[in-house]
Design a protein around this motif. Structure first.
Motif, PDB file in Angstrom:
ATOM      1  N   ALA A 130       0.371   3.918  10.310  1.00 34.32           N
ATOM      2  CA  ALA A 130      -0.627   4.204  11.339  1.00 34.32           C
ATOM      3  C   ALA A 130      -1.785   3.213  11.282  1.00 34.32           C
ATOM      4  O   ALA A 130      -2.352   2.849  12.319  1.00 34.32           O
ATOM      5  CB  ALA A 130      -1.146   5.635  11.182  1.00 34.32           C
ATOM      6  N   ILE A 131      -2.154   2.776  10.067  1.00 33.44           N
ATOM      7  CA  ILE A 131      -3.272   1.850   9.890  1.00 33.44           C
ATOM      8  C   ILE A 131      -2.789   0.692   9.027  1.00 33.44           C
ATOM      9  O   ILE A 131      -2.896   0.734   7.794  1.00 33.44           O
ATOM     10  CB  ILE A 131      -4.480   2.547   9.222  1.00 33.44           C
ATOM     11  N   PRO A 132      -2.250  -0.342   9.628  1.00 31.53           N
ATOM     12  CA  PRO A 132      -1.735  -1.481   8.841  1.00 31.53           C
ATOM     13  C   PRO A 132      -2.865  -2.310   8.234  1.00 31.53           C
ATOM     14  O   PRO A 132      -3.613  -2.963   8.946  1.00 31.53           O
ATOM     15  CB  PRO A 132      -0.935  -2.283   9.869  1.00 31.53           C
ATOM     16  N   MET A 133      -2.996  -2.254   6.915  1.00 34.91           N
ATOM     17  CA  MET A 133      -4.005  -3.021   6.195  1.00 34.91           C
ATOM     18  C   MET A 133      -3.394  -3.605   4.929  1.00 34.91           C
ATOM     19  O   MET A 133      -2.348  -3.146   4.462  1.00 34.91           O
ATOM     20  CB  MET A 133      -5.204  -2.142   5.792  1.00 34.91           C
ATOM     21  N   THR A 134      -4.080  -4.582   4.366  1.00 34.17           N
ATOM     22  CA  THR A 134      -3.646  -5.150   3.099  1.00 34.17           C
ATOM     23  C   THR A 134      -3.889  -4.151   1.975  1.00 34.17           C
ATOM     24  O   THR A 134      -4.646  -3.185   2.130  1.00 34.17           O
ATOM     25  CB  THR A 134      -4.405  -6.440   2.792  1.00 34.17           C
ATOM     26  N   GLN A 193     -11.376  -6.325   8.935  1.00 29.53           N
ATOM     27  CA  GLN A 193     -11.368  -7.390   7.932  1.00 29.53           C
ATOM     28  C   GLN A 193     -10.048  -7.469   7.185  1.00 29.53           C
ATOM     29  O   GLN A 193      -9.562  -8.559   6.864  1.00 29.53           O
ATOM     30  CB  GLN A 193     -12.511  -7.177   6.934  1.00 29.53           C
ATOM     31  N   TYR A 194      -9.465  -6.303   6.888  1.00 31.59           N
ATOM     32  CA  TYR A 194      -8.246  -6.280   6.073  1.00 31.59           C
ATOM     33  C   TYR A 194      -6.997  -5.925   6.874  1.00 31.59           C
ATOM     34  O   TYR A 194      -5.966  -5.598   6.289  1.00 31.59           O
ATOM     35  CB  TYR A 194      -8.418  -5.301   4.912  1.00 31.59           C
ATOM     36  N   ALA A 195      -7.116  -5.991   8.195  1.00 37.15           N
ATOM     37  CA  ALA A 195      -5.951  -5.682   9.038  1.00 37.15           C
ATOM     38  C   ALA A 195      -4.839  -6.691   8.780  1.00 37.15           C
ATOM     39  O   ALA A 195      -5.091  -7.876   8.551  1.00 37.15           O
ATOM     40  CB  ALA A 195      -6.350  -5.697  10.510  1.00 37.15           C
ATOM     41  N   ILE A 196      -3.603  -6.217   8.807  1.00 32.92           N
ATOM     42  CA  ILE A 196      -2.446  -7.088   8.603  1.00 32.92           C
ATOM     43  C   ILE A 196      -2.098  -7.760   9.921  1.00 32.92           C
ATOM     44  O   ILE A 196      -1.878  -7.087  10.935  1.00 32.92           O
ATOM     45  CB  ILE A 196      -1.242  -6.289   8.088  1.00 32.92           C
ATOM     46  N   LYS A 197      -2.071  -9.066   9.907  1.00 30.58           N
ATOM     47  CA  LYS A 197      -1.716  -9.810  11.110  1.00 30.58           C
ATOM     48  C   LYS A 197      -0.208  -9.714  11.335  1.00 30.58           C
ATOM     49  O   LYS A 197       0.558  -9.464  10.415  1.00 30.58           O
ATOM     50  CB  LYS A 197      -2.156 -11.264  10.974  1.00 30.58           C
ATOM     51  N   PRO A 198       0.230  -9.937  12.576  1.00 28.05           N
ATOM     52  CA  PRO A 198       1.665  -9.766  12.904  1.00 28.05           C
ATOM     53  C   PRO A 198       2.597 -10.585  12.028  1.00 28.05           C
ATOM     54  O   PRO A 198       3.731 -10.170  11.786  1.00 28.05           O
ATOM     55  CB  PRO A 198       1.738 -10.228  14.369  1.00 28.05           C
ATOM     56  N   LYS A 201       2.969  -9.684   5.760  1.00 26.04           N
ATOM     57  CA  LYS A 201       3.641  -8.504   5.217  1.00 26.04           C
ATOM     58  C   LYS A 201       2.673  -7.768   4.319  1.00 26.04           C
ATOM     59  O   LYS A 201       1.945  -8.392   3.544  1.00 26.04           O
ATOM     60  CB  LYS A 201       4.888  -8.903   4.428  1.00 26.04           C
ATOM     61  N   PRO A 202       2.627  -6.425   4.381  1.00 29.11           N
ATOM     62  CA  PRO A 202       1.721  -5.667   3.530  1.00 29.11           C
ATOM     63  C   PRO A 202       2.132  -5.736   2.076  1.00 29.11           C
ATOM     64  O   PRO A 202       3.304  -5.902   1.764  1.00 29.11           O
ATOM     65  CB  PRO A 202       1.853  -4.215   4.071  1.00 29.11           C
ATOM     66  N   GLY A 203       1.155  -5.587   1.190  1.00 24.41           N
ATOM     67  CA  GLY A 203       1.461  -5.552  -0.228  1.00 24.41           C
ATOM     68  C   GLY A 203       2.087  -4.241  -0.621  1.00 24.41           C
ATOM     69  O   GLY A 203       2.050  -3.261   0.106  1.00 24.41           O
ATOM     70  N   ASN A 204       2.723  -4.230  -1.767  1.00 24.23           N
ATOM     71  CA  ASN A 204       3.341  -3.016  -2.288  1.00 24.23           C
ATOM     72  C   ASN A 204       2.264  -2.092  -2.815  1.00 24.23           C
ATOM     73  O   ASN A 204       1.523  -2.465  -3.713  1.00 24.23           O
ATOM     74  CB  ASN A 204       4.317  -3.390  -3.413  1.00 24.23           C
ATOM     75  N   PRO A 205       2.104  -0.846  -2.277  1.00 17.17           N
ATOM     76  CA  PRO A 205       1.046   0.045  -2.731  1.00 17.17           C
ATOM     77  C   PRO A 205       1.173   0.475  -4.164  1.00 17.17           C
ATOM     78  O   PRO A 205       0.259   1.020  -4.741  1.00 17.17           O
ATOM     79  CB  PRO A 205       1.179   1.254  -1.770  1.00 17.17           C
ATOM     80  N   SER A 206       2.348   0.275  -4.776  1.00 19.96           N
ATOM     81  CA  SER A 206       2.523   0.668  -6.172  1.00 19.96           C
ATOM     82  C   SER A 206       2.129  -0.447  -7.125  1.00 19.96           C
ATOM     83  O   SER A 206       2.182  -0.265  -8.341  1.00 19.96           O
ATOM     84  CB  SER A 206       3.978   1.080  -6.424  1.00 19.96           C
ATOM     85  N   GLU A 207       1.752  -1.595  -6.582  1.00 22.43           N
ATOM     86  CA  GLU A 207       1.389  -2.711  -7.436  1.00 22.43           C
ATOM     87  C   GLU A 207      -0.075  -2.634  -7.812  1.00 22.43           C
ATOM     88  O   GLU A 207      -0.893  -2.147  -7.067  1.00 22.43           O
ATOM     89  CB  GLU A 207       1.667  -4.036  -6.710  1.00 22.43           C
TER      90      GLU A 207
END
Length: 207
Positions: A130-134, A193-198, A201-207
């Protein structure tokens, strides 16, 4: 994670906030009255709570039926309303229901804070579609939201313990939702500021 089926946003808002508005209206009508049920006298606050519980159960079930999913907060809120609202009605003591927001906020602050310690951002796992961010953006948002939940828990305790019942009901009905809206508006720059551009790729949230 699936976001579930889409429904009319006005219907969704009505199902989510309708029970709370109903609680507010019933309380306003009965706040200066004592209602005799069975062999016991109940305040308007307790009667409003008694009505609020089954209405919230019904609207939550309808929302689940229509969308096919419920958020963790919706499920936890329903459970705590039934438990603490039920205790308030059963023991004829409004304090249990007034403590419910404090407990909800402390639970979520604890969960979010723990996820930061483990470096497994559960908020990102739930809302990343819903909210693509880094990952860094989600870390900052999670920290801020953790602090917000702690602040709201403290505010709820101060209001219900030191102010009138009418003030607490107004704070619960309008103040707390408004504070969440203000929080997300103030974090608009963070989302940008931290929105993921098209092409990113988003980072792994478990990292």
């Amino acid at each position: 994670m699936s976001e579930g089926r889409k429904i009319n946003p006005w219907l969704k808002a009505g199902l989510e906030f309708g029970p709370l508005i109903l609680f507010f209206v019933v309380f306003l009508k009965l706040k200066d009255r004592t209602v005799h049920l069975g062999a016991t006298d109940y305040s308007g606050f307790i009667v409003a709570t008694l009505i609020f519980i089954p209405v919230l159960v019904a609207t939550t079930l309808i929302l689940w039926r229509l969308t096919g999913r419920l958020s963790v907060m919706q499920i936890l809120t329903l459970v705590l309303v039934v438990v603490f609202g039920g205790l308030s009605v059963w023991l004829n003591d409004p304090r249990f229901f007034k403590m419910k927001p404090t407990i909800i906020y402390l639970i979520f602050a604890g969960l979010l804070g723990f996820s930061l310690i483990l470096k497994r951002n559960w908020l990102q796992l739930v809302l990343s579609e819903a909210i693509p961010m880094t990952t860094e953006g989600w870390r900052i948002l999670t920290l801020r939201l953790t602090l917000l939940f702690l602040a709201l828990a403290g505010a709820n305790e101060i209001v219900w313990r030191t102010m009138s019942e009418s003030t607490w009901v107004s704070f619960k009905t309008f103040g707390l939702p408004a504070l969440f809206v203000v929080f997300f508006v103030l974090n608009g720059k963070l989302f940008d500021q931290y929105a993921i551009k098209p092409d990113e790729k988003p980072g792994n949230p478990s990292e």
